[in-house]
Design a protein around this motif. Structure first.
Motif, mmCIF file in Angstrom:
data_model
loop_
_atom_site.group_PDB
_atom_site.id
_atom_site.type_symbol
_atom_site.label_atom_id
_atom_site.label_comp_id
_atom_site.label_asym_id
_atom_site.label_seq_id
_atom_site.Cartn_x
_atom_site.Cartn_y
_atom_site.Cartn_z
ATOM 1 N N PHE A 37 0.712 -1.113 -0.058
ATOM 2 C CA PHE A 37 0.039 0.083 0.032
ATOM 3 C C PHE A 37 0.862 1.402 -0.179
ATOM 4 O O PHE A 37 0.462 2.341 -0.369
ATOM 5 C CB PHE A 37 -0.851 0.026 1.148
ATOM 6 C CG PHE A 37 -2.054 -1.055 1.264
ATOM 7 C CD1 PHE A 37 -3.093 -0.921 0.391
ATOM 8 C CD2 PHE A 37 -1.786 -2.258 1.878
ATOM 9 C CE1 PHE A 37 -4.034 -1.685 0.365
ATOM 10 C CE2 PHE A 37 -2.797 -3.325 1.801
ATOM 11 C CZ PHE A 37 -4.005 -3.189 0.969
ATOM 12 N N VAL A 38 2.196 1.234 0.349
ATOM 13 C CA VAL A 38 3.161 2.210 0.417
ATOM 14 C C VAL A 38 4.260 1.669 -0.234
ATOM 15 O O VAL A 38 4.785 0.497 -0.051
ATOM 16 C CB VAL A 38 3.323 2.934 1.598
ATOM 17 C CG1 VAL A 38 2.106 3.294 2.250
ATOM 18 C CG2 VAL A 38 3.869 1.757 2.714
ATOM 19 N N PRO A 39 5.313 2.590 -0.998
ATOM 20 C CA PRO A 39 6.582 2.106 -1.556
ATOM 21 C C PRO A 39 7.495 1.560 -0.590
ATOM 22 O O PRO A 39 7.678 2.174 0.530
ATOM 23 C CB PRO A 39 6.867 3.498 -2.157
ATOM 24 C CG PRO A 39 5.681 4.468 -2.432
ATOM 25 C CD PRO A 39 4.637 4.025 -1.132
ATOM 26 N N GLY A 40 7.742 0.483 -0.629
ATOM 27 C CA GLY A 40 8.674 -0.219 0.052
ATOM 28 C C GLY A 40 8.055 -0.904 1.213
ATOM 29 O O GLY A 40 8.831 -1.441 2.152
#
Length: 397
Positions: A37-40
């Motif tokens: 849901f979020v980068p990384g």
């Protein structure tokens, strides 16, 4: 034209389409790539919503807080009732691909049979409704959501109320509330029917049963804790987002950034005003339009409304349009709703249009807001007439 009418009136074909779409959506989700849901961030399955429902059962039987974060297992919080977590155990114990498929099939079939058993609608009109909502149904199933099930339960409740089967009607209503709390709005439909005492005690029975069901697997201390935790989650959920809603529309179109409670209260007052027309309660079209008002209201005044939620509103739009005499204004609004609500998130529109215009300006919600406004005017001032079926089409049923 005859071929179209045969398709619309032969609901076995449409049932096959609904089940096929449920299987397609399930396999698409099951074999989808892992994503974050979020980068990384932590990677989750493409069917994360189903995993949330599934894991809630195991958290329940293991005495855990259903409403805590389980970052290693799922990408969002569980927000439904402890009873939902318990009942979902029927699917949770199955392999994911089987449980996920059955979950989507359940949503599709309940909605199909709810429309199929709508009272006083012809077979052709029911076919038109089934076709109108099918794209929104696919969207909901691709997100493994419960919204198609809720839409079906609303319609089943209405059908049961019309037949004065109050045990079933109250069962369907309370089922929606223990899935998503906004189902409580549909209690207003009770006012349109006689037998208020029976509606009261049948509803009380189902509330008591649904509330106490988790005691099958948890002790009294954990039982009380879970309901308190659920209440805390819901009470702290109000300010998180604006959603595809009236609030989001006011903010993105007009820069309004006031108290959300004011909008909700104003919406609730407007929603209730048509109930003052007590003499209209005996009119089927009035009751059908009020059902449509409920189904759209719970979406457009929901600050957490997302694209998959709009299967409920689309059902309301269809009930509104197909339960009364056709007019040019209503037809224009129906087309707007289909194009800019149902098709807005799809690849029919270029990606830059969706990202730069539709999403920031909550375009998906706008036609439903307009339709709800028209429903309000119809309920308050309209000359309500039932739908006139095309004579040729009717003869072909």
């Amino acid at each position: 034209m005859q071929a179209i009418n045969r398709f619309l009136t032969n609901h076995q074909y449409l049932l096959f389409v609904y089940i096929a779409l449920a299987v397609f959506a399930s396999l698409q989700s099951y074999f989808g790539r892992l994503d974050s849901f979020v980068p990384g961030g932590h990677l989750y399955t493409h069917y994360n919503n189903y995993i949330i429902f599934k894991q809630s059962f195991f958290h329940l039987i293991h005495g855990q807080d259903l409403y805590a974060e389980f970052i290693e297992e799922q990408g969002d919080l569980f927000k439904y009732s402890p009873t939902f977590a318990l009942v979902f155990g029927i699917l949770a114990i199955l392999p994911d691909v089987v449980g996920l498929t059955l979950w989507n099939v359940l949503n599709a079939v309940v909605l199909f049979y709810a429309i199929e058993h709508l009272p006083r609608f012809t077979a052709r009109t029911k076919g038109l409704i089934l076709v109108f909502v099918v794209v929104e149904l696919l969207t909901a199933m691709q997100n493994e959501q419960s919204n198609a099930l809720i839409a079906g339960l609303f319609l089943l409740m209405f059908g049961a109320l019309e037949k004065r089967n109050y045990w079933l009607a109250s069962f369907f209503l309370i089922s929606t509330i223990y899935i998503k709390l906004f189902g409580i709005v549909a209690l207003a439909l009770y006012l349109l029917y006689p037998g208020k005492l029976k509606l009261t005690y049948t509803t009380a029975f189902w509330v008591l049963l649904f509330t106490l069901l988790p005691l099958i697997v948890v002790d009294s201390g954990q039982f009380v804790f879970l309901y308190k935790s659920w209440g805390n989650l819901l009470s702290n959920d109000h300010s998180i987002s604006d959603g595809l809603s009236v609030i989001g529309w006011l903010k993105s179109w007009f820069g309004w950034d006031g108290n959300k409670t004011y909008v909700s209260v104003a919406g609730a007052i407007l929603f209730c005003i048509p109930l003052l027309r007590i003499r209209q309660y005996g009119d089927f079209t009035f009751r059908a339009l009020f059902l449509a008002s409920v189904m759209i209201w719970v979406v457009i005044f929901n600050h957490r409304a997302e694209s998959p939620t709009f299967i409920i509103a689309a059902g309301g739009v269809a009930i509104w349009y197909y339960s009364q005499k056709q007019t040019t204004a209503n037809y224009v609004l129906l087309v707007l709703a289909f194009v800019f609500t149902t098709l807005a998130p799809t690849d029919i529109f270029p990606k830059f249009v969706r990202n730069e215009w539709f999403k920031p300006y909550v375009v998906k919600a706008v036609p439903c807001i307009l339709v709800w406004g028209k429903i309000w005017l119809d309920l308050m001032f309209g000359k309500l007439e039932e739908r006139e079926e095309n004579p040729v089409a009717a003869l072909q049923e």
